[in-house]
Design an enzyme around this catalytic site. Structure first.
Site, PDB file in Angstrom:
ATOM      1  N   ALA A   1      42.719  39.982  31.548  1.00  0.00           N
ATOM      2  CA  ALA A   1      41.527  40.067  30.708  1.00  0.00           C
ATOM      3  C   ALA A   1      41.788  39.456  29.339  1.00  0.00           C
ATOM      4  O   ALA A   1      42.898  39.510  28.802  1.00  0.00           O
ATOM      5  CB  ALA A   1      41.100  41.520  30.551  1.00  0.00           C
TER       6      ALA A   1
ATOM      7  N   GLU B   1      45.214  40.468  39.925  1.00  0.00           N
ATOM      8  CA  GLU B   1      44.133  40.983  40.773  1.00  0.00           C
ATOM      9  C   GLU B   1      43.344  39.848  41.419  1.00  0.00           C
ATOM     10  O   GLU B   1      42.894  39.970  42.563  1.00  0.00           O
ATOM     11  CB  GLU B   1      43.223  41.892  39.949  1.00  0.00           C
ATOM     12  CG  GLU B   1      43.883  43.232  39.642  1.00  0.00           C
ATOM     13  CD  GLU B   1      43.087  44.089  38.689  1.00  0.00           C
ATOM     14  OE1 GLU B   1      42.785  45.240  39.035  1.00  0.00           O
ATOM     15  OE2 GLU B   1      42.750  43.608  37.586  1.00  0.00           O
TER      16      GLU B   1
END
Length: 266
Positions: A72, A120
């Site tokens: 992120a 991920e």
């Protein structure tokens, strides 16, 4: 090779006859940190690829020399109010579910850092090819959050609940050799060869029946977590979907005639 850009940060390349598509993370100034814009672009690219019947395999790659994706965009996150973060959440999720729900086989080509949301994105793929520079991990608890792109669900499906717990709770980074040993990645190659090897694997996959590939992926994904009896019913439904297809007829004919199949894709 045909190229199409989605937003500023994602490039899609269609190789050769278009059966192999490459989804390229192209935000090099931020080491492909997943910003709101990058998340939207990944989701849009996945929607386009998922609806393209010519595509049989998708390979996820990176243009950055030292990173697949560092997760992120924490600089952007730091600037968001709580209300803005709530609104951003479905956008961020859309990137990970976009890759996860692609109906065709997917291969991640990982080098350098694949951390947090970056790992991920790789975990959302069916196969992870990594080179010896790869460093993977889910370090979210070290910054006060948890994996939110599927990591708490996808990692234990790969390595088991206890191993996933140790990796997530410790927030530790795992280098390539250990990552291969633990099953965090599937194929380990020499430094600099992850993209080349992933595309070669995709070409081998893409030579097979598109109907068969989609059905096999559906059976694999839907059968996860089911008991054996229920899983076999999922498999039987997928088998019935392909058993009377044009691809099945062509595959049998090509085998008997000792020639390469010309898949109708239906």
């Amino acid at each position: 090779m045909r190229e199409e850009r989605f937003g500023e940060s994602v490039l899609v390349r269609r190789h050769g006859d278009g059966h192999v598509a490459e989804l390229v993370l192209d935000r090099p100034k931020a080491m492909n940190a997943v910003s709101t814009e990058l998340a939207r672009s990944i989701a849009a690219a996945c929607a386009a690829l998922g609806g393209d019947r010519e595509v049989r395999v998708v390979v996820v790659t990176s243009t950055h020399e030292r990173a697949f994706c560092v997760g992120a965009d924490l600089k952007e996150r730091n600037s968001l109010t709580d209300a803005e973060l709530v609104r951003q959440r479905p956008v961020a999720r859309g990137a990970y579910t976009g890759v996860l729900e692609l109906p065709v086989p997917t291969v991640a080509a990982v080098h350098g850092f694949a951390l947090g949301g970056g790992f991920e994105l790789a975990l959302a793929c069916d196969v992870i090819v990594a080179d010896r520079t790869a460093v993977v991990g889910l370090p979210e608890v070290s910054v006060g959050v948890i994996p939110g792109g599927g990591g708490t669900q996808l990692l234990p499906r790969r390595v088991g609940a206890a191993r996933a717990a140790e990796l997530i709770f410790s927030a530790r980074r795992v280098e390539a050799a250990e990552a291969r040993e633990l099953g965090l990645v599937d194929v380990l190659v020499e430094a600099g060869r992850d993209r080349e090897e992933a595309l070669a694997l995709a070409a081998r996959i893409g030579a097979n029946s598109p109907v068969g590939l989609r059905a096999a992926k559906r059976a694999l994904r839907l059968g996860q977590g089911l008991d054996l009896r229920a899983g076999l019913e999922v498999e039987d439904a997928a088998w019935r979907a392909v058993a009377f297809s044009g691809d099945r007829a062509e595959g049998v004919a090509a085998f008997n005639e000792k020639r390469t199949p010309r898949w109708p894709g239906e």
